[in-house]
Design an enzyme around this catalytic site. Structure first.
Site, PDB file in Angstrom:
ATOM      1  N   SER A  72       0.802  -1.223   0.000  1.00  0.00           N
ATOM      2  CA  SER A  72       0.000   0.000   0.000  1.00  0.00           C
ATOM      3  C   SER A  72       0.834   1.272   0.000  1.00  0.00           C
ATOM      4  CB  SER A  72      -0.950   0.015   1.203  1.00  0.00           C
ATOM      5  OG  SER A  72      -0.221  -0.062   2.425  1.00  0.00           O
ATOM      6  N   ASP A 357      -4.074   7.834   8.243  1.00  0.00           N
ATOM      7  CA  ASP A 357      -4.977   6.969   8.995  1.00  0.00           C
ATOM      8  C   ASP A 357      -4.153   6.307  10.102  1.00  0.00           C
ATOM      9  OD1 ASP A 357      -3.552   4.929   7.735  1.00  0.00           O
ATOM     10  OD2 ASP A 357      -5.109   4.514   6.253  1.00  0.00           O
ATOM     11  N   HIS A 360      -1.084   4.472   7.674  1.00  0.00           N
ATOM     12  CA  HIS A 360      -0.378   5.053   6.536  1.00  0.00           C
ATOM     13  C   HIS A 360      -0.021   6.527   6.727  1.00  0.00           C
ATOM     14  CE1 HIS A 360      -2.886   1.696   4.958  1.00  0.00           C
ATOM     15  NE2 HIS A 360      -1.747   1.394   4.346  1.00  0.00           N
TER      16      HIS A 360
END
Length: 383
Positions: A72, A357, A360
């Site tokens: 990610s 978040d 991340h």
């Protein structure tokens, strides 16, 4: 008289757009302010010079594109079409992207690889290979095969039904076919030879696999699992080399114990040192293996120390004009990421946060990581 008055009563910086009225100020006060403005502008000018140097080096060394593999941290939206819950193609993700739209990037805006591509000078974003709107010409100067929730261990990807590195390399082979059909065999070969490959993953191998599932933790002590991951990484890099890669940037794992989600689950207010020690030692093993691979494969390989970058921001936030290091910007900032962040309210100014978040980083942190990556790229790959 009018022009003289303007000169006497204002100081204006064309670069910054600051207009400061100085009527009644002494000459020494104006000179002092002028010097302060110059100092304030120096970081901006040095950044512009740095990008200019990168573009010059990239041109001198025929850098053709940026080809990205990972999780990610570098997935711009490949997971959007996969049958997985690990997605971020909904608000508030993408809040600060160019048109404020969610793209599948796990951040409020761009990723480090986007900033690297922009610095090289070809494009402002690295597109997802699986984007249904992607055309061959869009892939000429960069594309990402990364899949959020992936890892060096294929089991990590399988647990979340996302693309493993093996799958990503298979799609890279499809990319090669597209390029050969689009620009011909010789040019396609040159694109690969002079591309910068990026490999960024490892976090999920620990957080979503080893520490969460009773499979690898039964097979390996954590030190031995690190060794296993490094062997997987080495296998992947050797395959990249056989497929034509000559330049590679490997991004280390961040301080896992400083992620808000980890701190919440471990009921800690500060970083979880046991997790950080694992991340730190894993990065050391990665660097040792990369040194061996450089000599064995005669590849140019650079390492980006994401651990130190984020650790420094968490422990010295004022250096980066950051206020919040303990929680993310989305929701409560303590547990939400991915679908649990969907539709939630966010902080008013993400530039004051390390984390977007509970897992991340913010776009601001990704840009800081990109700046460090460009230094490594310039020193190791383009020298």
């Amino acid at each position: 008289m009018r022009r003289s008055s303007v000169r006497t009563n204002t100081l204006f910086s064309a670069d910054s757009g600051y207009l400061i009225f100085t009527k009644g100020w002494s000459v020494s006060m104006r000179m002092t302010l002028g010097m302060l403005l110059a100092l304030a502008l120096m970081p901006m000018l040095s950044r512009a010079l740095h990008v200019g140097q990168v573009r010059l080096l990239a041109a001198q060394h025929n850098v053709t594109s940026i080809l990205v593999f990972g999780d990610s941290s570098v997935d711009p939206g490949n997971n959007n079409i996969l049958p997985t819950t690990v997605k971020s193609n909904y608000p508030p993700y993408g809040k600060d992207f160019f048109d404020g739209r969610p793209t599948g990037r796990f951040s409020n805006g761009r990723l480090a690889t986007d900033f690297i591509a922009e610095a090289i000078g070809y494009t402002k974003i690295v597109p997802a290979f699986l984007d249904p709107n992607l055309k061959p010409k869009d892939m000429l100067h960069g594309v990402s095969f990364a899949s959020a929730a992936s890892g060096y261990d294929d089991l990590t990807a399988n647990l979340s039904n996302v693309f493993s590195v093996s799958n990503q390399l298979e799609y890279f082979m499809h990319y090669l076919i597209h390029m050969r059909n689009f620009v011909g065999e010789k040019k396609a070969t040159d694109i690969i030879r002079y591309a910068v490959f990026v490999l960024s993953m490892g976090t999920n191998d620990f957080l979503q696999n080893y520490y969460l599932q009773p499979i690898r933790s039964k097979q390996f002590k954590v030190e031995k699992y690190q060794d296993y991951l490094v062997s997987c990484m080495s296998r992947d890099i050797e395959l990249m080399h056989r497929l034509g890669a000559t330049r590679l940037v490997v991004v280390g794992v961040p301080p896992l114990g400083c992620m808000p989600l980890v701190k919440t689950l471990m009921e800690k207010t500060g970083c979880v040192e046991s997790y950080n020690k694992v991340a730190f030692s894993f990065n050391s093993k990665i660097q040792t293996k990369l040194s061996t691979l450089k000599a064995k494969l005669r590849m140019k390989i650079a390492f980006v120390d994401a651990y130190s970058i984020i650790d420094n921001a968490v422990n010295n936030p004022t250096l980066y004009d950051i206020d919040e290091t303990s929680k993310g910007c989305c929701g409560t900032g303590t547990v939400e990421y991915g679908d649990s962040c969907k539709g939630l309210s966010t902080c008013t100014d993400p530039t004051k946060y390390v984390f977007w978040d509970a897992v991340h980083p913010t776009q601001k942190m990704y840009k800081i990581i990109a700046n460090e990556a460009l230094k490594s790229l310039s020193a190791e790959l383009l020298s």
